[in-house]
Scaffold this active site. Structure first.
Site, PDB file in Angstrom:
ATOM      1  N   HIS A 166       2.196  17.114 -34.368  1.00 63.87           N
ATOM      2  CA  HIS A 166       2.652  16.068 -33.457  1.00 63.87           C
ATOM      3  C   HIS A 166       3.995  16.469 -32.851  1.00 63.87           C
ATOM      4  O   HIS A 166       4.845  17.044 -33.534  1.00 63.87           O
ATOM      5  CB  HIS A 166       2.788  14.721 -34.184  1.00 63.87           C
ATOM      6  CG  HIS A 166       2.929  13.575 -33.223  1.00 63.87           C
ATOM      7  ND1 HIS A 166       4.119  13.289 -32.586  1.00 63.87           N
ATOM      8  CD2 HIS A 166       2.029  12.670 -32.769  1.00 63.87           C
ATOM      9  CE1 HIS A 166       3.931  12.244 -31.792  1.00 63.87           C
ATOM     10  NE2 HIS A 166       2.673  11.849 -31.883  1.00 63.87           N
TER      11      HIS A 166
ATOM     12  N   GLU B  56      -1.471  15.527 -26.067  1.00 64.29           N
ATOM     13  CA  GLU B  56      -0.427  14.529 -25.860  1.00 64.29           C
ATOM     14  C   GLU B  56       0.746  15.163 -25.112  1.00 64.29           C
ATOM     15  O   GLU B  56       1.587  15.840 -25.730  1.00 64.29           O
ATOM     16  CB  GLU B  56       0.099  14.020 -27.208  1.00 64.29           C
ATOM     17  CG  GLU B  56      -0.928  13.313 -28.070  1.00 64.29           C
ATOM     18  CD  GLU B  56      -0.269  12.343 -29.044  1.00 64.29           C
ATOM     19  OE1 GLU B  56      -0.537  11.152 -28.936  1.00 64.29           O
ATOM     20  OE2 GLU B  56       0.527  12.789 -29.899  1.00 64.29           O
TER      21      GLU B  56
HETATM   22  P1  13P Z   1       2.517   6.100 -27.449  1.00 65.71           P
HETATM   23  O1  13P Z   1       1.119   5.592 -27.312  1.00 65.71           O
HETATM   24  O2  13P Z   1       3.478   5.102 -28.002  1.00 65.71           O
HETATM   25  O3  13P Z   1       2.983   6.732 -26.161  1.00 65.71           O
HETATM   26  O4  13P Z   1       2.475   7.285 -28.534  1.00 65.71           O
HETATM   27  C1  13P Z   1       1.523   8.266 -28.422  1.00 65.71           C
HETATM   28  C2  13P Z   1       1.555   9.107 -29.635  1.00 65.71           C
HETATM   29  O5  13P Z   1       2.514   9.832 -29.867  1.00 65.71           O
HETATM   30  C3  13P Z   1       0.433   9.005 -30.573  1.00 65.71           C
HETATM   31  O6  13P Z   1       0.464  10.028 -31.499  1.00 65.71           O
END
Ligand code: 13P
Length: 280
Positions: free
Chosen positions: A121, A197
């Site tokens: 992450h 992400e």
């Molecule tokens: P948000 O949905 O708060 O932008 O976070 C995304 C995230 O990092 C999920 O792992």
């Protein structure tokens, strides 16, 4: 494939009580039909994990109850068809036990009811400088304990603006491709999820266009299938400011198999609305 709808609770909520209330709301009888149409997972803080597992076990009539069956209940929670459990992090140093103050191992996570773990992450990369070597060890530890892995990749805003998204992601994915065995069983292939992400989309309210997400996801799928012929249908989900209002557009995008949700997973109604958008 049923869509994956995964809530990463990060360092939330403040108390176990609130975490348990959130589980109770998600598992309300009138939500169960929706839950059965998707593959929902929550990823609580490690300190809340065991209590959350017990809460699921108590609310889920198909699971065994009672102290003597604790292990069975935990194993069942791990594969609970309505609500899966994951952990946010594991030790790179040992998959089992050891003198590693502050760490929590893959085996401990599994014992608490988690069947999955997040690795890579961007918040771990950013705040704890987790890079290739550490991520490789975490991945190996997760796999050695049969935990499914949600491997996160994504570019920074600067990298996005200079058109380097695919180059960055390809490099990040090397951790995965270099750690997976050549002889990959279908079961193992099914336990690997890649979460795209973009760092600049996390918690900001900014999102890439649906076309951009689609292009990136299809490229990730190509990379993974090219790496190993046993990965025939790689699972790639999108994360970064997904909410009840924008979920439908991502749900319809080619190559998007689900969502990894942060902030919006902390309220049952919002999280369920995202799930609803994905099952349509
Ligand atoms: P948000 O949905 O708060 O932008 O976070 C995304 C995230 O990092 C999920 O792992």
């Amino acid at each position: 494939m049923k869509p994956w709808v995964i809530g990463n609770w990060k360092q939330n909520p403040k108390s176990i009580k609130v975490a348990q209330a959130l589980i109770s709301d998600l598992l309300r009888t009138d939500n169960r039909s929706l839950l059965s149409q998707c593959q929902m997972m929550v990823i609580p803080s490690t300190v809340h994990l065991a209590k959350v597992a017990d809460t699921i076990a108590n609310l889920e009539p198909n699971l065994s109850h009672g102290d003597s069956a604790t292990l069975i209940v935990k194993a069942a929670v791990a594969d609970n068809p309505l609500l899966r459990l994951g952990g946010q992090d594991i030790s790179a140093l040992s998959a089992q036990v050891g003198a590693y103050t502050g760490d929590c191992s893959a085996a401990q996570l599994k014992d608490c009811g988690a069947a999955w773990v997040l690795i890579g992450h961007s918040e771990r990369r950013q705040y704890y400088n987790e890079e290739e070597k550490v991520l490789q060890k975490k991945l190996q530890n997760a796999l050695s304990e049969q935990l499914g892995v949600i491997f996160c990749v994504g570019e920074t805003e600067t990298q996005y603006e200079s058109g380097d998204t695919l180059a960055v992601i390809t490099k990040q994915l090397e951790v995965l491709t270099s750690s997976l065995p050549n002889e990959l069983s279908q079961d193992l292939a099914n336990r690997i999820i890649v979460a795209y992400e973009p760092v600049w989309a996390i918690g900001t309210g900014k999102v890439p266009t649906v076309e951009e997400v689609s292009t990136t996801h299809l490229a990730i799928k190509d990379l993974l299938t090219g790496f190993n012929s046993q990965i025939t249908d790689p699972i790639v989900i999108y994360g970064g400011s997904v909410n009840a209002d924008n979920a439908a557009q991502f749900a319809q995008a080619k190559g998007v198999d689900g969502a990894l949700v942060g902030g919006a997973s902390l309220k049952a109604d919002k999280f369920l609305a995202i799930a609803q958008a994905f099952v349509k």
